[in-house]
Design a protein around this motif. Structure first.
Motif, mmCIF file in Angstrom:
data_model
loop_
_atom_site.group_PDB
_atom_site.id
_atom_site.type_symbol
_atom_site.label_atom_id
_atom_site.label_comp_id
_atom_site.label_asym_id
_atom_site.label_seq_id
_atom_site.Cartn_x
_atom_site.Cartn_y
_atom_site.Cartn_z
ATOM 1 N N SER A 1 0.820 -1.220 0.000
ATOM 2 C CA SER A 1 0.000 0.000 0.000
ATOM 3 C C SER A 1 0.853 1.269 0.000
ATOM 4 C CB SER A 1 -0.945 0.007 1.201
ATOM 5 O OG SER A 1 -1.900 -1.023 1.058
ATOM 6 N N ARG A 2 2.106 1.158 0.370
ATOM 7 C CA ARG A 2 3.008 2.312 0.319
ATOM 8 C C ARG A 2 3.273 2.753 -1.115
ATOM 9 N NH1 ARG A 2 7.498 -0.313 4.305
ATOM 10 N NH2 ARG A 2 6.112 -0.593 6.079
ATOM 11 N N TYR A 3 3.069 1.852 -2.057
ATOM 12 C CA TYR A 3 3.397 2.119 -3.458
ATOM 13 C C TYR A 3 2.187 2.405 -4.328
ATOM 14 C CZ TYR A 3 7.789 0.399 -1.785
ATOM 15 O OH TYR A 3 8.942 0.240 -1.053
ATOM 16 N N GLY A 4 1.011 2.320 -3.763
ATOM 17 C CA GLY A 4 -0.203 2.593 -4.528
ATOM 18 C C GLY A 4 -1.410 2.001 -3.850
ATOM 19 N N GLN A 5 -2.521 2.129 -4.513
ATOM 20 C CA GLN A 5 -3.779 1.599 -3.987
ATOM 21 C C GLN A 5 -3.767 0.078 -4.115
ATOM 22 O OE1 GLN A 5 -7.213 2.853 -6.176
ATOM 23 N NE2 GLN A 5 -8.592 1.566 -5.014
ATOM 24 N N PHE A 6 -3.858 -0.618 -2.990
ATOM 25 C CA PHE A 6 -3.859 -2.079 -2.991
ATOM 26 C C PHE A 6 -5.286 -2.568 -3.158
ATOM 27 C CE2 PHE A 6 -4.041 -6.257 -0.990
ATOM 28 C CZ PHE A 6 -3.068 -6.901 -1.732
ATOM 29 N N THR A 7 -5.515 -3.386 -4.180
ATOM 30 C CA THR A 7 -6.850 -3.871 -4.505
ATOM 31 C C THR A 7 -6.824 -5.388 -4.628
ATOM 32 O OG1 THR A 7 -7.224 -1.863 -5.802
ATOM 33 C CG2 THR A 7 -8.747 -3.670 -6.153
ATOM 34 N N VAL A 8 -7.830 -6.045 -4.065
ATOM 35 C CA VAL A 8 -7.960 -7.501 -4.168
ATOM 36 C C VAL A 8 -9.105 -7.802 -5.123
ATOM 37 C CG1 VAL A 8 -8.462 -9.640 -2.914
ATOM 38 C CG2 VAL A 8 -7.104 -7.836 -1.825
ATOM 39 N N ALA A 9 -8.913 -8.778 -5.981
ATOM 40 C CA ALA A 9 -9.954 -9.178 -6.934
ATOM 41 C C ALA A 9 -11.249 -9.486 -6.200
ATOM 42 C CB ALA A 9 -9.495 -10.405 -7.720
ATOM 43 N N SER A 10 -12.341 -8.966 -6.725
ATOM 44 C CA SER A 10 -13.633 -9.272 -6.096
ATOM 45 C C SER A 10 -14.019 -10.718 -6.356
ATOM 46 C CB SER A 10 -14.718 -8.320 -6.601
ATOM 47 O OG SER A 10 -14.893 -8.449 -7.994
ATOM 48 N N GLU A 11 -13.461 -11.291 -7.415
ATOM 49 C CA GLU A 11 -13.646 -12.714 -7.728
ATOM 50 C C GLU A 11 -12.457 -13.112 -8.606
ATOM 51 O OE1 GLU A 11 -16.721 -15.415 -10.313
ATOM 52 O OE2 GLU A 11 -17.511 -13.655 -9.310
ATOM 53 N N PRO A 12 -11.732 -14.168 -8.261
ATOM 54 C CA PRO A 12 -10.538 -14.526 -9.021
ATOM 55 C C PRO A 12 -10.841 -15.317 -10.304
ATOM 56 C CG PRO A 12 -10.760 -15.994 -7.172
ATOM 57 C CD PRO A 12 -11.870 -14.976 -7.062
ATOM 58 N N THR A 13 -11.579 -14.681 -11.204
ATOM 59 C CA THR A 13 -11.872 -15.297 -12.497
ATOM 60 C C THR A 13 -11.325 -14.399 -13.597
ATOM 61 O OG1 THR A 13 -13.997 -14.172 -12.728
ATOM 62 C CG2 THR A 13 -14.017 -16.337 -11.636
ATOM 63 N N GLU A 14 -11.083 -14.969 -14.752
ATOM 64 C CA GLU A 14 -10.519 -14.202 -15.861
ATOM 65 C C GLU A 14 -11.383 -12.998 -16.217
ATOM 66 O OE1 GLU A 14 -8.541 -15.321 -20.034
ATOM 67 O OE2 GLU A 14 -10.695 -15.789 -19.934
ATOM 68 N N GLY A 15 -12.681 -13.180 -16.317
ATOM 69 C CA GLY A 15 -13.571 -12.085 -16.708
ATOM 70 C C GLY A 15 -13.565 -10.932 -15.724
ATOM 71 N N VAL A 16 -13.692 -11.243 -14.449
ATOM 72 C CA VAL A 16 -13.714 -10.205 -13.419
ATOM 73 C C VAL A 16 -12.361 -9.512 -13.335
ATOM 74 C CG1 VAL A 16 -13.908 -9.780 -10.934
ATOM 75 C CG2 VAL A 16 -15.572 -11.239 -12.080
ATOM 76 N N MET A 17 -11.303 -10.284 -13.306
ATOM 77 C CA MET A 17 -9.977 -9.679 -13.183
ATOM 78 C C MET A 17 -9.652 -8.821 -14.402
ATOM 79 S SD MET A 17 -7.756 -12.392 -10.929
ATOM 80 C CE MET A 17 -7.240 -13.311 -12.304
ATOM 81 N N SER A 18 -10.073 -9.230 -15.588
ATOM 82 C CA SER A 18 -9.834 -8.429 -16.787
ATOM 83 C C SER A 18 -10.502 -7.060 -16.681
ATOM 84 C CB SER A 18 -10.349 -9.158 -18.033
ATOM 85 O OG SER A 18 -9.572 -10.300 -18.294
#
Length: 67
Positions: free
Chosen positions: A21-38
Motif C-alpha cells: 500500500s506504500r506504493y499505490g492503492q492495494f486492490t484484491v480481486a472481487s472474484e478470481p476469475t478471468e472475466g472479473v480480473m480483466s
C-alpha cells in the motif's frame, strides 16, 4: 493522475498489504476469475498472483500499465 494500483488475485496478510500500500492503492480481486480480473486490472501497475487465479493473456492485455 490516478494513484498506482497494485492488484492481487487473493487477499494477502496484513504486513504484505501494508508494505504494498506504500506504493499505490492495494486492490484484491472481487472474484478470481478471468472475466472479473480483466475488468478490474485496467489501472494496475503490478499484479500479485496467489493460488490458482487465471492470469491469462486476456488479463495481462487488460492491464496496459503493468511495469
Amino acid at each position: 493522475m490516478t494513484s498506482a494500483q497494485i492488484y492481487s488475485s487473493q487477499p494477502l496478510d496484513d504486513y504484505a498489504t501494508e508494505v504494498l500500500s506504500r506504493y499505490g492503492q492495494f486492490t484484491v480481486a472481487s472474484e478470481p476469475t478471468e472475466g472479473v480480473m480483466s475488468r478490474e486490472v485496467t489501472h494496475a501497475v503490478a499484479i500479485v498472483c496467489r493460488g490458482a487465479a487465471p492470469i491469462t493473456a486476456a488479463v495481462m492485455d487488460a492491464a496496459p500499465n503493468l511495469r
